[in-house]
Design a protein around this motif. Structure first.
Motif, PDB file in Angstrom:
ATOM      1  N   GLU A 164       0.834  -1.207   0.000  1.00 12.06           N
ATOM      2  CA  GLU A 164       0.000   0.000   0.000  1.00 12.06           C
ATOM      3  C   GLU A 164       0.869   1.257   0.000  1.00 12.06           C
ATOM      4  OE1 GLU A 164      -3.950  -0.365   2.448  1.00 12.06           O
ATOM      5  OE2 GLU A 164      -2.336  -1.377   3.548  1.00 12.06           O
ATOM      6  N   PHE A 165       1.931   1.243   0.819  1.00 10.96           N
ATOM      7  CA  PHE A 165       2.855   2.369   0.847  1.00 10.96           C
ATOM      8  C   PHE A 165       3.491   2.575  -0.527  1.00 10.96           C
ATOM      9  CE2 PHE A 165       3.102   1.705   5.551  1.00 10.96           C
ATOM     10  CZ  PHE A 165       2.896   3.017   5.960  1.00 10.96           C
ATOM     11  N   GLU A 166       3.971   1.484  -1.115  1.00 11.01           N
ATOM     12  CA  GLU A 166       4.638   1.576  -2.408  1.00 11.01           C
ATOM     13  C   GLU A 166       3.705   2.125  -3.484  1.00 11.01           C
ATOM     14  OE1 GLU A 166       5.943  -2.470  -2.784  1.00 11.01           O
ATOM     15  OE2 GLU A 166       7.853  -2.068  -1.765  1.00 11.01           O
ATOM     16  N   GLN A 167       2.483   1.612  -3.539  1.00 14.52           N
ATOM     17  CA  GLN A 167       1.528   2.060  -4.550  1.00 14.52           C
ATOM     18  C   GLN A 167       1.143   3.517  -4.327  1.00 14.52           C
ATOM     19  OE1 GLN A 167       0.347   0.252  -7.352  1.00 14.52           O
ATOM     20  NE2 GLN A 167      -0.170   2.363  -7.837  1.00 14.52           N
ATOM     21  N   LEU A 168       0.910   3.880  -3.087  1.00 14.64           N
ATOM     22  CA  LEU A 168       0.526   5.256  -2.773  1.00 14.64           C
ATOM     23  C   LEU A 168       1.648   6.237  -3.116  1.00 14.64           C
ATOM     24  CD1 LEU A 168      -1.618   7.120  -1.651  1.00 14.64           C
ATOM     25  CD2 LEU A 168      -0.783   6.598   0.647  1.00 14.64           C
TER      26      LEU A 168
END
Length: 131
Positions: A117-121
């Protein structure tokens, strides 16, 4: 002794970068108040925001504005809140927090996110940056 933020700037500690230029860095807070909580810092380690020279302060606020604009385009929210507290890490940092309610500005309220989620965001915010 270097702060955790200086170690992030140097690449000694990994981060989820969303924006960077020659003077400043923005990355996702790994212990966020809300999904999309970003920290904007000067690369030069300075303890208090009021210790910044006038021009560097103004440049930081221009950088923060660009990041906030991209954040608002990326994370659904009523607005993006800004806070400068400075007690946790002795290195200037501006919090940008997507707000849907006042509790999102409560630093004792945290949300959990997975690495993916962090990476995509981070990638989504980067794609909306206009530096």
């Amino acid at each position: 002794m270097s702060t955790i933020f200086t170690k992030i700037v140097r690449g000694e500690i990994p981060s989820y970068k969303v924006a960077e230029d020659s003077q400043f860095l923005a990355f996702l807070d790994v212990n966020p108040n809300a999904k999309g909580h970003v920290l904007c810092i000067p690369k030069k380690e300075i303890d208090k925001i009021w210790d910044l020279e006038e021009e560097r302060y103004r440049a930081l606020m221009r950088f923060v504005r660009c990041v906030a604009t991209a954040l608002e385009k990326t994370v659904p929210c009523k607005r993006v809140g800004m806070a400068v507290v400075g007690l946790e890490v002795p290195h200037v940092h501006v919090h940008l927090i997507p707000l849907n309610s006042m509790k999102d500005m409560d630093f004792s309220h945290k949300v959990k996110m997975e690495k993916e989620e962090f990476e995509q965001l981070a990638s989504d915010i980067q794609s909306k940056m206009d530096l």
